[in-house]
Design an enzyme around this catalytic site. Structure first.
Site, PDB file in Angstrom:
ATOM      1  N   ASP A  40       0.850  -1.187   0.000  1.00 18.84           N
ATOM      2  CA  ASP A  40       0.000   0.000   0.000  1.00 18.84           C
ATOM      3  C   ASP A  40       0.887   1.238   0.000  1.00 18.84           C
ATOM      4  O   ASP A  40       1.883   1.321   0.710  1.00 18.84           O
ATOM      5  CB  ASP A  40      -0.928   0.003   1.229  1.00 18.84           C
ATOM      6  CG  ASP A  40      -2.058   1.000   1.069  1.00 18.84           C
ATOM      7  OD1 ASP A  40      -3.222   0.545   0.944  1.00 18.84           O
ATOM      8  OD2 ASP A  40      -1.802   2.227   1.081  1.00 18.84           O
ATOM      9  N   ILE A  41       0.484   2.224  -0.801  1.00 19.80           N
ATOM     10  CA  ILE A  41       1.295   3.443  -0.953  1.00 19.80           C
ATOM     11  C   ILE A  41       1.245   4.318   0.302  1.00 19.80           C
ATOM     12  O   ILE A  41       2.162   5.114   0.535  1.00 19.80           O
ATOM     13  CB  ILE A  41       0.852   4.210  -2.224  1.00 19.80           C
ATOM     14  CG1 ILE A  41       1.953   5.091  -2.755  1.00 19.80           C
ATOM     15  CG2 ILE A  41      -0.433   4.974  -1.999  1.00 19.80           C
ATOM     16  CD1 ILE A  41       1.705   5.594  -4.176  1.00 19.80           C
ATOM     17  N   ASN A  98     -12.894  -3.594   2.137  1.00 17.34           N
ATOM     18  CA  ASN A  98     -13.909  -2.543   2.188  1.00 17.34           C
ATOM     19  C   ASN A  98     -14.861  -2.701   1.005  1.00 17.34           C
ATOM     20  O   ASN A  98     -14.422  -2.964  -0.125  1.00 17.34           O
ATOM     21  CB  ASN A  98     -13.244  -1.163   2.135  1.00 17.34           C
ATOM     22  CG  ASN A  98     -12.507  -0.825   3.414  1.00 17.34           C
ATOM     23  OD1 ASN A  98     -12.989  -1.129   4.495  1.00 17.34           O
ATOM     24  ND2 ASN A  98     -11.343  -0.224   3.286  1.00 17.34           N
ATOM     25  N   VAL A 107     -11.165   2.344  -4.270  1.00 18.17           N
ATOM     26  CA  VAL A 107     -10.723   1.817  -5.569  1.00 18.17           C
ATOM     27  C   VAL A 107     -11.653   0.670  -5.975  1.00 18.17           C
ATOM     28  O   VAL A 107     -11.805  -0.312  -5.226  1.00 18.17           O
ATOM     29  CB  VAL A 107      -9.262   1.330  -5.509  1.00 18.17           C
ATOM     30  CG1 VAL A 107      -8.819   0.817  -6.881  1.00 18.17           C
ATOM     31  CG2 VAL A 107      -8.340   2.446  -5.025  1.00 18.17           C
ATOM     32  N   HIS A 111      -9.895  -5.529  -3.406  1.00 21.21           N
ATOM     33  CA  HIS A 111      -8.570  -5.689  -2.787  1.00 21.21           C
ATOM     34  C   HIS A 111      -8.775  -6.011  -1.320  1.00 21.21           C
ATOM     35  O   HIS A 111      -9.623  -5.417  -0.664  1.00 21.21           O
ATOM     36  CB  HIS A 111      -7.699  -4.447  -2.963  1.00 21.21           C
ATOM     37  CG  HIS A 111      -8.387  -3.157  -2.634  1.00 21.21           C
ATOM     38  ND1 HIS A 111      -9.322  -2.585  -3.477  1.00 21.21           N
ATOM     39  CD2 HIS A 111      -8.308  -2.350  -1.558  1.00 21.21           C
ATOM     40  CE1 HIS A 111      -9.772  -1.473  -2.926  1.00 21.21           C
ATOM     41  NE2 HIS A 111      -9.188  -1.304  -1.757  1.00 21.21           N
ATOM     42  N   HIS A 113      -6.877  -5.826   2.206  1.00 20.79           N
ATOM     43  CA  HIS A 113      -5.731  -5.247   2.926  1.00 20.79           C
ATOM     44  C   HIS A 113      -5.235  -6.296   3.918  1.00 20.79           C
ATOM     45  O   HIS A 113      -6.028  -6.805   4.731  1.00 20.79           O
ATOM     46  CB  HIS A 113      -6.151  -4.030   3.751  1.00 20.79           C
ATOM     47  CG  HIS A 113      -6.744  -2.893   2.976  1.00 20.79           C
ATOM     48  ND1 HIS A 113      -6.097  -1.680   2.813  1.00 20.79           N
ATOM     49  CD2 HIS A 113      -7.934  -2.752   2.342  1.00 20.79           C
ATOM     50  CE1 HIS A 113      -6.870  -0.856   2.126  1.00 20.79           C
ATOM     51  NE2 HIS A 113      -7.994  -1.479   1.822  1.00 20.79           N
TER      52      HIS A 113
END
Ligand code: AMP
Length: 126
Positions: A40-41, A98, A107, A111, A113
């Site tokens: 993750d950025i 999410n 997004v 995905h 996390h």
């Protein structure tokens, strides 16, 4: 970014679709036939990895409704393998997907996390 409407069709111009196609950079952690994972950025924990299915799914809801049993098995196994490979099983970690506006999904490509590397506190902030 605006919150994701989980009822919308898949948008192949979303940022994670571009990362999957190699059109945008990422710090790759893992890849197999079913899943792709990168850092993750904006990490929220010492380990914060995003795991994506390779198929075009907006959210966990979309994936759970439309993905094949093979895709689901491959994706879930990849999440487990990444956590094991990172040494997160013994100390513990959290896997979060999410879905939609109340969750804060930003997004529109599913995905999960993987967060770990420190005590993570309350499941849901007050
Ligand atoms: P969510 O709110 O569940 O949709 O999470 C989106 C996550 O994607 C956030 O944690 C962001 O920090 C992360 N993110 C957004 N853009 C990128 C990117 N280009 N590379 C890596 N992570 C990103």
């Amino acid at each position: 970014m605006t919150p994701v409407d989980p009822t919308m069709p898949y948008d192949d111009q979303n940022i994670f679709a571009k990362i999957l196609r190699g059109e945008l950079p990422c710090t790759k952690v893992y890849e197999d036939e079913w899943a792709f994972a990168f850092e993750d950025i904006h990490p929220q924990a010492p380990e914060h990895i995003l795991v994506l299915p390779k198929g075009a799914y907006v959210s966990w809801d979309d994936f759970s409704a439309r993905a094949s049993a093979e895709e689901i098995a491959g994706f879930v196994r990849a999440i487990g393998k990444i956590a094991r490979d990172k040494g997160l099983v013994e100390p513990g970690y959290r896997a979060i997907a999410n879905v939609g506006p109340d969750s804060g999904q930003l997004v529109p490509h599913l995905h999960v996390h993987i967060c770990g590397g420190r005590p993570l506190g309350a499941l849901v902030p007050a």
